[in-house]
Design a protein around this motif. Structure first.
Motif, PDB file in Angstrom:
ATOM      1  N   ILE A  70     -35.893  44.353  30.070  1.00 43.04           N
ATOM      2  CA  ILE A  70     -34.726  44.190  30.939  1.00 43.04           C
ATOM      3  C   ILE A  70     -33.623  43.446  30.206  1.00 43.04           C
ATOM      4  N   ASN A  71     -33.974  42.401  29.469  1.00 42.58           N
ATOM      5  CA  ASN A  71     -32.968  41.650  28.714  1.00 42.58           C
ATOM      6  C   ASN A  71     -32.333  42.495  27.617  1.00 42.58           C
ATOM      7  N   GLU A  72     -33.092  43.436  27.061  1.00 42.52           N
ATOM      8  CA  GLU A  72     -32.569  44.268  25.985  1.00 42.52           C
ATOM      9  C   GLU A  72     -31.664  45.387  26.491  1.00 42.52           C
ATOM     10  N   ASN A  73     -31.864  45.814  27.734  1.00 44.38           N
ATOM     11  CA  ASN A  73     -31.151  46.987  28.230  1.00 44.38           C
ATOM     12  C   ASN A  73     -30.059  46.687  29.249  1.00 44.38           C
ATOM     13  N   TYR A  74     -30.097  45.491  29.885  1.00 43.09           N
ATOM     14  CA  TYR A  74     -29.141  45.213  30.940  1.00 43.09           C
ATOM     15  C   TYR A  74     -28.482  43.850  30.715  1.00 43.09           C
ATOM     16  N   ASP A  75     -27.245  43.740  31.187  1.00 46.44           N
ATOM     17  CA  ASP A  75     -26.528  42.482  31.136  1.00 46.44           C
ATOM     18  C   ASP A  75     -26.667  41.767  32.484  1.00 46.44           C
ATOM     19  N   PRO A  76     -26.897  40.455  32.474  1.00 44.08           N
ATOM     20  CA  PRO A  76     -27.038  39.733  33.757  1.00 44.08           C
ATOM     21  C   PRO A  76     -25.854  39.889  34.698  1.00 44.08           C
ATOM     22  N   ASP A  77     -24.654  40.102  34.135  1.00 46.66           N
ATOM     23  CA  ASP A  77     -23.468  40.244  34.978  1.00 46.66           C
ATOM     24  C   ASP A  77     -23.465  41.540  35.775  1.00 46.66           C
ATOM     25  N   ASP A  78     -24.334  42.488  35.398  1.00 48.27           N
ATOM     26  CA  ASP A  78     -24.316  43.804  36.037  1.00 48.27           C
ATOM     27  C   ASP A  78     -25.479  44.009  37.002  1.00 48.27           C
ATOM     28  N   THR A  79     -26.248  42.951  37.272  1.00 50.19           N
ATOM     29  CA  THR A  79     -27.389  43.103  38.182  1.00 50.19           C
ATOM     30  C   THR A  79     -26.925  43.573  39.549  1.00 50.19           C
ATOM     31  N   ASP A  80     -25.833  43.001  40.019  1.00 48.59           N
ATOM     32  CA  ASP A  80     -25.277  43.390  41.320  1.00 48.59           C
ATOM     33  C   ASP A  80     -24.061  44.261  41.071  1.00 48.59           C
ATOM     34  N   ILE A  81     -24.170  45.539  41.394  1.00 42.53           N
ATOM     35  CA  ILE A  81     -23.062  46.482  41.192  1.00 42.53           C
ATOM     36  C   ILE A  81     -22.254  46.595  42.478  1.00 42.53           C
ATOM     37  N   LEU A  94     -22.787  49.960  30.956  1.00 43.21           N
ATOM     38  CA  LEU A  94     -21.980  48.733  30.900  1.00 43.21           C
ATOM     39  C   LEU A  94     -22.461  47.819  29.766  1.00 43.21           C
ATOM     40  N   ARG A  95     -23.771  47.709  29.581  1.00 42.32           N
ATOM     41  CA  ARG A  95     -24.300  46.888  28.485  1.00 42.32           C
ATOM     42  C   ARG A  95     -23.891  47.481  27.138  1.00 42.32           C
ATOM     43  N   LEU A  96     -23.928  48.799  27.046  1.00 46.98           N
ATOM     44  CA  LEU A  96     -23.545  49.470  25.800  1.00 46.98           C
ATOM     45  C   LEU A  96     -22.082  49.197  25.463  1.00 46.98           C
ATOM     46  N   ILE A  97     -21.209  49.280  26.472  1.00 47.99           N
ATOM     47  CA  ILE A  97     -19.783  49.019  26.240  1.00 47.99           C
ATOM     48  C   ILE A  97     -19.582  47.606  25.711  1.00 47.99           C
ATOM     49  N   ARG A  98     -20.246  46.649  26.318  1.00 45.36           N
ATOM     50  CA  ARG A  98     -20.103  45.254  25.875  1.00 45.36           C
ATOM     51  C   ARG A  98     -20.623  45.064  24.448  1.00 45.36           C
ATOM     52  N   GLU A  99     -21.770  45.683  24.126  1.00 47.85           N
ATOM     53  CA  GLU A  99     -22.353  45.499  22.802  1.00 47.85           C
ATOM     54  C   GLU A  99     -21.455  46.096  21.717  1.00 47.85           C
ATOM     55  N   VAL A 100     -20.947  47.303  21.959  1.00 49.63           N
ATOM     56  CA  VAL A 100     -20.083  47.942  20.962  1.00 49.63           C
ATOM     57  C   VAL A 100     -18.819  47.123  20.773  1.00 49.63           C
ATOM     58  N   TYR A 101     -18.238  46.659  21.872  1.00 49.30           N
ATOM     59  CA  TYR A 101     -16.990  45.902  21.764  1.00 49.30           C
ATOM     60  C   TYR A 101     -17.215  44.557  21.088  1.00 49.30           C
ATOM     61  N   ASN A 102     -18.317  43.889  21.424  1.00 48.32           N
ATOM     62  CA  ASN A 102     -18.617  42.601  20.794  1.00 48.32           C
ATOM     63  C   ASN A 102     -18.914  42.752  19.311  1.00 48.32           C
ATOM     64  N   SER A 103     -19.499  43.880  18.918  1.00 47.61           N
ATOM     65  CA  SER A 103     -19.733  44.113  17.488  1.00 47.61           C
ATOM     66  C   SER A 103     -18.415  44.259  16.745  1.00 47.61           C
ATOM     67  N   GLU A 104     -17.419  44.859  17.405  1.00 46.70           N
ATOM     68  CA  GLU A 104     -16.099  44.954  16.799  1.00 46.70           C
ATOM     69  C   GLU A 104     -15.462  43.573  16.671  1.00 46.70           C
TER      70      GLU A 104
END
Length: 350
Positions: free
Chosen positions: A339-350, A48-58
């Motif tokens: 943790i800050n580098e690998n996870y997004d705070p919004d995804d702590t609770d799945i 989920l963090r990867l998806i956000r990072e790639v999309y935000n880079s776009e």
């Protein structure tokens, strides 16, 4: 692999749609299937963090290109009126896409840019989707090379004529010690880890590799700790505060090492690092059948007592000296950064 297939098969024009599929439709099912396997939730959060990072880079790329176009237009004096009309239409377009994206106000520029890229136009999704899949493949390659990157650091932490203590059976620690034994001569003490006796399996594997190995009972851990140079152990999971969820008996070993001022080194892949905090330590544990500790044949006595057989131990962060991960060695105090580098705070609770 499963999440990569999900991303590849999902048709989406809005990034929120893809995040919802990965997080709620697939990720939540995987986590609920085995709640104690924290690594499953960790992988979902990283995706989920990867998806956000790639999309935000776009989004950032689109924003930069738009800024360059605005600068070029500002240098043209003959078309000022036409520029104002274009900007007016663009702002209306942004508000329109923001409305369909869910904000409705058009005041959030970042959200509007996301909508322009992919939420309202399939072209943005077409540009971002291959990049996301490519980044997922890189993450898969990283996971496959986790053990290789860890054992490559063995020579830096194990020296000749040392006495190493370990507990239970960990494949990571096993490979770590065997790699060091190719060039260094050292001894290993293995706690037997009653009642599972995983230490016996570990000792057998190390002795077959030519390592001087001795099995000790759990009751002898404190007595021999003064002769040990360092403790090396594996873990089931690493929590947000730097605490461990490790095999039963690890707490006793770490406490004895702390008393004798011996370093405790934990070998673990970064995928085991969880953003969850141990507010209730017992919630991460598993209680298995008590029969190995106290046989059910002792019916008269077992009916009168309550017997718990926890499979894991919680080891507090102050008992750990160093984490050896696939990205290098880190002290427990550095884990918050990972943790800050690998996870997004919004995804702590799945």
């Amino acid at each position: 692999m499963l999440l990569r297939q999900v991303v590849s098969a999902t048709r989406w024009n809005q990034v929120e749609t893809l995040i919802k599929v990965v997080k709620e439709d697939v990720g939540r099912r995987l986590v609920m299937a085995q709640p104690r396997e924290l690594a499953v939730g960790n992988i979902v959060r990283r995706v989920l963090r990867l998806i956000r990072e790639v999309y935000n880079s776009e989004v950032a790329t689109f924003d930069d290109n738009s800024a360059e176009d605005d600068d070029k237009d500002s240098n043209t004096d003959d078309d000022e009126k036409e520029d104002e009309e274009i900007k007016s239409k663009s702002s209306q377009k942004i508000r329109t896409f923001s409305f369909y994206g869910g904000s409705g106000t058009g005041t959030n520029t970042h959200s509007s840019m996301i909508n322009l890229l992919g939420d309202g136009s399939p072209m943005g999704a077409k540009r971002a989707s291959p990049l996301i899949i490519s980044e997922l493949q890189e993450m898969i390659n990283e996971l496959e090379n986790t053990y290789v990157n860890i054992i490559d650091q063995a020579m830096e932490h194990i020296h000749s004529n040392e006495i190493i203590m370990t507990v239970g059976k960990s494949r990571t620690v096993e490979m770590f010690l065997k790699t060091a034994a190719k060039k260094r001569k050292f001894s290993v003490l293995v706690a037997e880890t009653f009642p599972t006796y995983l230490g016996h399996e570990m000792a057998l594997s190390l002795s077959e590799a030519g390592i001087d190995t001795t099995v000790i009972s759990d009751s002898a851990i404190f007595a021999v700790m003064s002769r040990v140079n360092k403790v090396i152990m594996g873990t089931h999971a690493v929590l947000a505060n730097g605490g461990l969820i490790s095999v039963s008996g690890a707490q006793m070993v770490a406490t004895a090492a702390k008393h004798h001022s011996k370093p405790v080194v934990v070998c673990t892949g970064l995928y085991k690092l969880s953003p969850l905090y141990p507010y209730d330590e017992d919630s991460f544990n598993d209680l298995v059948a008590p029969d190995p500790v106290f046989s059910f044949n002792e019916g008269d006595l077992i009916d009168k007592v309550t017997l718990l057989n926890p499979y894991y131990d919680y080891v507090s962060p102050e008992l750990v000296s160093l984490f050896i991960t696939n990205t290098g060695g880190h002290p427990p105090s550095y884990l918050y950064r990972l943790i800050n580098e690998n996870y997004d705070p919004d995804d702590t609770d799945i």
